[in-house]
Design an enzyme around this catalytic site. Structure first.
Site, PDB file in Angstrom:
ATOM      1  N   THR A  14      40.130   7.846   4.346  1.00 33.80           N
ATOM      2  CA  THR A  14      39.476   8.463   3.196  1.00 33.80           C
ATOM      3  C   THR A  14      38.987   7.433   2.181  1.00 33.80           C
ATOM      4  OG1 THR A  14      41.530   8.724   1.949  1.00 33.80           O
ATOM      5  CG2 THR A  14      40.919  10.513   3.448  1.00 33.80           C
ATOM      6  N   ASP A  15      38.127   7.930   1.288  1.00 38.18           N
ATOM      7  CA  ASP A  15      37.688   7.111   0.161  1.00 38.18           C
ATOM      8  C   ASP A  15      38.647   7.325  -1.007  1.00 38.18           C
ATOM      9  OD1 ASP A  15      37.021   9.582  -0.998  1.00 38.18           O
ATOM     10  OD2 ASP A  15      34.877   9.326  -0.652  1.00 38.18           O
ATOM     11  N   MET A  16      38.307   6.809  -2.161  1.00 40.16           N
ATOM     12  CA  MET A  16      39.202   6.907  -3.324  1.00 40.16           C
ATOM     13  C   MET A  16      39.451   8.346  -3.759  1.00 40.16           C
ATOM     14  SD  MET A  16      37.943   3.602  -5.524  1.00 40.16           S
ATOM     15  CE  MET A  16      38.877   4.108  -6.949  1.00 40.16           C
ATOM     16  N   VAL A  19      38.502  11.987   0.291  1.00 45.26           N
ATOM     17  CA  VAL A  19      37.548  12.596   1.222  1.00 45.26           C
ATOM     18  C   VAL A  19      37.282  11.600   2.343  1.00 45.26           C
ATOM     19  CG1 VAL A  19      35.155  13.404   1.448  1.00 45.26           C
ATOM     20  CG2 VAL A  19      36.484  13.994  -0.590  1.00 45.26           C
TER      21      VAL A  19
END
Length: 138
Positions: A14-16, A19
């Site tokens: 995931t990103d920050m 997601v």
């Protein structure tokens, strides 16, 4: 789609914001295709060692429809269509439950180790069709 595999989204995917990062879907699709090939009784290591051939992705079409998030359990559906002499298409979908998150078409070519297209061996063709069918067959 004839074959499914399931896995969980990890934090590293995931990103920050939690997601799934868009490029990681390509990894998920690869896992689904690899699982389908293995389930069809095809050893890509043996193909390479015995026959000197490999499968390579030559085209990716992907529609990102909804986001996957950290800790989701995802299902990858993998099918088969447009099988030709040295190539085929693997339609794939990424789902969370019944919700389609991504829909893709992956063009795959059978190549020699020197990078030349080669006809898909009959036994491999048979194994693919036995497991996945061919969505374009009449």
């Amino acid at each position: 789609m004839a074959f499914t595999s399931t896995f969980r989204v990890y934090y590293e995917d995931t990103d920050m914001g939690g997601v799934v990062y868009y490029a990681n879907y390509l990894k998920f699709l690869e896992r689904g295709r690899s699982d389908a090939v293995r389930a069809a009784g095809i050893s890509q290591s043996d193909m390479k060692e015995r026959d000197g051939i490999v499968f390579v992705v030559r085209r990716v079409e992907a529609d990102y429809l909804r986001p996957a998030r950290f800790d989701d359990v995802l299902t990858i559906e993998t099918g088969l269509s447009d099988m030709k002499g040295a190539s085929f298409v693997m339609p794939q979908r990424v789902l969370r439950g019944d919700t389609v998150l991504l829909s893709a078409r992956i063009g795959v070519a059978c190549m020699t180790l020197a990078g030349r297209p080669v006809r898909i061996p009959a036994d491999i063709r048979h194994n693919f069709i036995a497991l996945l069918g061919d969505e374009t067959a009449s």
